[in-house]
Design an enzyme around this catalytic site. Structure first.
Site, short mmCIF file in Angstrom:
data_model
loop_
_atom_site.label_atom_id
_atom_site.label_comp_id
_atom_site.label_asym_id
_atom_site.label_seq_id
_atom_site.Cartn_x
_atom_site.Cartn_y
_atom_site.Cartn_z
N LYS A 1 -7.42 -12.40 6.08
CA LYS A 1 -7.25 -11.66 7.35
C LYS A 1 -8.46 -10.75 7.61
CE LYS A 1 -4.33 -7.71 6.20
NZ LYS A 1 -5.34 -6.68 6.26
N LYS B 1 14.52 -1.84 2.46
CA LYS B 1 13.48 -1.37 1.52
C LYS B 1 13.73 0.08 1.11
CE LYS B 1 9.67 -4.35 2.89
NZ LYS B 1 8.51 -4.37 3.77
N PHE C 1 -15.68 -10.84 -10.55
CA PHE C 1 -15.60 -11.73 -9.38
C PHE C 1 -16.51 -12.94 -9.48
CE2 PHE C 1 -12.76 -10.64 -5.91
CZ PHE C 1 -12.11 -9.60 -6.55
N CYS D 1 -5.30 -10.23 1.89
CA CYS D 1 -6.42 -9.41 2.38
C CYS D 1 -7.65 -10.22 2.79
CB CYS D 1 -6.83 -8.40 1.32
SG CYS D 1 -5.59 -7.14 1.10
N ASP E 1 10.04 4.23 6.22
CA ASP E 1 9.95 2.85 6.71
C ASP E 1 11.12 2.63 7.65
OD1 ASP E 1 9.94 -0.11 6.86
OD2 ASP E 1 8.50 0.05 5.22
N VAL F 1 0.84 -1.21 0.00
CA VAL F 1 0.00 0.00 0.00
C VAL F 1 0.87 1.26 0.00
CG1 VAL F 1 -1.65 1.33 1.38
CG2 VAL F 1 -2.01 -1.10 1.06
N LYS G 1 -2.77 -14.95 -7.00
CA LYS G 1 -3.26 -14.55 -8.31
C LYS G 1 -2.05 -14.06 -9.11
CE LYS G 1 -4.16 -9.83 -7.06
NZ LYS G 1 -5.05 -8.71 -7.12
N GLU H 1 -3.62 -6.01 -5.78
CA GLU H 1 -2.23 -6.27 -6.13
C GLU H 1 -2.18 -6.76 -7.58
OE1 GLU H 1 -0.49 -8.89 -3.22
OE2 GLU H 1 -1.13 -7.57 -1.61
N PHE I 1 -8.35 0.51 -1.81
CA PHE I 1 -9.05 -0.60 -2.45
C PHE I 1 -8.24 -1.24 -3.57
CE2 PHE I 1 -12.36 2.25 -0.76
CZ PHE I 1 -12.99 1.37 0.10
C1 UDX Z 1 -8.53 -7.37 -2.56
C2 UDX Z 1 -9.60 -6.33 -2.94
O1 UDX Z 1 -10.07 -6.59 -4.28
C3 UDX Z 1 -9.03 -4.94 -2.85
O2 UDX Z 1 -10.05 -3.99 -3.11
C4 UDX Z 1 -8.45 -4.72 -1.45
O3 UDX Z 1 -7.81 -3.48 -1.38
C5 UDX Z 1 -7.46 -5.82 -1.08
O4 UDX Z 1 -8.07 -7.09 -1.25
P1 UDX Z 1 -6.39 -8.43 -3.69
O5 UDX Z 1 -6.28 -9.23 -2.42
O6 UDX Z 1 -5.18 -7.78 -4.27
O7 UDX Z 1 -7.47 -7.27 -3.50
O8 UDX Z 1 -6.96 -9.45 -4.80
P2 UDX Z 1 -8.28 -9.65 -5.65
O9 UDX Z 1 -7.97 -9.40 -7.07
O10 UDX Z 1 -9.44 -8.95 -5.08
O11 UDX Z 1 -8.48 -11.24 -5.48
C6 UDX Z 1 -8.71 -11.83 -4.19
C7 UDX Z 1 -8.77 -13.35 -4.28
O12 UDX Z 1 -9.97 -13.76 -4.94
C8 UDX Z 1 -7.64 -13.97 -5.08
O13 UDX Z 1 -7.26 -15.18 -4.47
C9 UDX Z 1 -8.25 -14.20 -6.44
O14 UDX Z 1 -7.59 -15.19 -7.18
C10 UDX Z 1 -9.66 -14.62 -6.04
N1 UDX Z 1 -10.66 -14.40 -7.10
C11 UDX Z 1 -10.96 -13.14 -7.49
C12 UDX Z 1 -11.31 -15.49 -7.63
O15 UDX Z 1 -11.05 -16.64 -7.27
N2 UDX Z 1 -12.29 -15.28 -8.58
C13 UDX Z 1 -12.61 -14.02 -8.99
O16 UDX Z 1 -13.52 -13.92 -9.85
C14 UDX Z 1 -11.92 -12.93 -8.45
#
Ligand code: UDX
Length: 469
Positions: A287, A35, A273, A284, A30, A11, A344, A157, A154
């Site tokens: 936790k 880093k 999603f 995220c 930091d 972040v 991912k 990554e 929001f």
């Molecule tokens: C998430 C939120 O999207 C973001 O807004 C917040 O700030 C942090 O948490 P992130 O953890 O980076 O972001 O990943 P994200 O792309 O949201 O995916 C979360 C998990 O869901 C991953 O394991 C991803 O593979 C899974 N996922 C997502 C699916 O299995 N299917 C989907 O359709 C979308």
């Protein structure tokens, strides 16, 4: 404006670089020398597409990095973007937040009105906690010498720059009039796309010409803190839901890709999603759902839907392992190749990934594991030292002499594998694609025993009870 971002992780480093591009004098702070040294050398402390370029270009111009808390004295705005990992009971561990607050307090300028912003995902009420720690360390008074605000992040990554420069919404929780004005000034360039040059290499990984202007949403601090948790838990529910539907599709002979397409056409549902996977994971969702559940239990307001999403997600991990077991009969002595260790693609983040759960279950059942990930191998290995995994440096090596290849993360490089070269080296031709991204008919023609999730026709005949027959 003079901005300090505390924390150079996923972040803080992205937020710092983005505000520097937008023209603010931004310092990333930091306590980790390594880093900060990396940043000062023009390199990104994390793997995030496009970030290296921004740090290299803006370092020393509008972007600075330091380990010295003295910079707080000059700041008009201080972002707290430190980690908030889970404790054993699921609640967020605020030790880094407390440390940052105490150090801010020790260096706050009594003659400046500084706005302290929580950008990390923090439990409802954390702004009050931070304010009281700062008051104690500084002898100053909240809403007189400084103010608190919540501005949850929001960003996803792997797509962090796109999300930071082109967000859907900016949520600002603050109840103090002067701090509202500071926040509006801080976000002016972003809201009005000042310094957004589509052709600039700064936006190579980010520019989204279709993005509507973001909604700037002002609310109270506690609601802002809650919006972040409620959003992430909702997304976790959505993925758990589509994964459950995938399991049922597989049993009934329907196709989850078709089902998700058809569902997504309803604007109340939306097409995002709804992509099947071996379960959600990462830094995220696990936790944040754990924190929400622990807090809801503490205040006797149980969240049964969120709990069900967490349970269902574990079932999805198990489902993948069971599928492999069903196919290979026994896992004892079987070699399994895993493609993808991050939660991912496009990130090196290997914290709490489904790969660690699935690999552990496979090893416990007697399998030997070979694994590869383009960017996450080092962190995965560090975090999962107890797992006996052979790490290899190429995707092709993973497939040599294995009884099954399991694709867990849909990195682009795995979509480009020449599978015709792979098959002769495998002990048996089983390929499990947990993201349904590979070309099923092509692979089947090559001779692979290909399976996806929720897309294979059931051989079971569905029996209907005919009333009155
Ligand atoms: C998430 C939120 O999207 C973001 O807004 C917040 O700030 C942090 O948490 P992130 O953890 O980076 O972001 O990943 P994200 O792309 O949201 O995916 C979360 C998990 O869901 C991953 O394991 C991803 O593979 C899974 N996922 C997502 C699916 O299995 N299917 C989907 O359709 C979308």
């Amino acid at each position: 404006m003079n901005i300090v971002c505390i924390g150079s992780g996923y972040v803080g480093s992205v937020t710092g670089a983005a505000f520097a591009v937008l023209g603010h004098h931004t310092t990333v702070l930091d306590i980790d020398h390594n880093k900060i040294d990396l940043m000062n050398a023009g390199k990104s402390p994390i793997y995030e597409p496009g970030l290296d370029h921004l740090i290299a270009k803006y370092m020393g111009r509008t972007l600075f990095a330091t380990t010295d808390y003295q910079v707080i004295y000059q700041a008009e705005v201080v972002f707290i973007g430190v980690g908030t990992p889970s404790k054993a009971d699921g609640t967020a561990d605020l030790k880094f937040i407390r440390l940052a607050a105490e150090s801010i307090g020790k260096h706050l300028n009594p003659n400046k009105f500084t706005v302290i912003i929580n950008k990390s995902t923090v439990p409802v009420g954390t702004a009050d906690l931070v304010a009281s720690i700062i008051e104690e360390a500084s002898g100053l008074q909240v809403n007189k010498h400084f103010a608190m605000a919540s501005n949850p992040e929001f960003l996803r990554e792997g797509y962090a720059l796109e999300d930071v420069f082109f967000p859907d919404r900016i949520v600002i929780g603050t109840e103090h009039e002067r701090s509202k004005k500071v926040m509006q000034a801080l976000y002016f360039n972003l809201l009005n796309r000042v310094n957004y040059d589509e052709k600039s290499s700064d936006f190579k990984f980010a520019y989204n010409s279709h993005a509507a202007l973001p909604t700037y949403y002002e609310t109270d601090i506690k609601s802002a803190e809650m919006i972040k948790y409620a959003s992430n838990a909702f997304l976790a529910v959505k993925v758990s839901y589509i994964n459950e539907m995938a399991r049922l599709c597989e049993t009934l002979g329907a196709n989850i890709t078709e089902v998700a397409n058809g569902m997504g056409m309803d604007s109340r549902i939306g097409s995002k999603f709804l992509q099947v996977s071996s379960g959600w994971s990462g830094s995220c969702f696990p936790k944040d759902t754990a924190e929400l559940l622990a807090t809801s239990q503490k205040y006797s307001c149980e969240l049964t839907v969120v709990q069900a999403a967490v349970d269902s997600n574990q079932q999805m991990h198990d489902y993948v392992v069971d599928k492999i077991k069903r196919k290979l009969k026994t896992l004892t002595g079987k070699n399994i190749g895993i493609l993808g260790l991050t939660f991912k693609p496009n990130t090196d983040d290997a914290r709490k990934t489904q790969a660690s759960v699935i690999i552990k279950e496979l090893i416990d059942a007697g399998a030997r594991i070979k694994a590869h990930d383009p960017h996450g191998m080092e962190m995965f290995q560090q975090l999962n030292a107890a797992l006996d995994v052979q790490y290899v440096t190429s995707a092709i090596e993973v497939t040599n002499n294995v009884d099954a290849v399991v694709l867990l993360t849909h990195w682009d490089e795995y979509l480009l594998i020449d599978w015709s070269q792979v098959l002769p080296n495998m002990r048996s031709p089983y390929l499990l694609d947990t993201r349904n991204v590979l070309k099923q008919s092509h692979l089947q023609k090559l001779g692979f025993d290909y399976e996806g999730l929720g897309i294979n026709s059931s051989k079971n005949k569905i029996e209907f009870e005919v009333k009155g027959a």
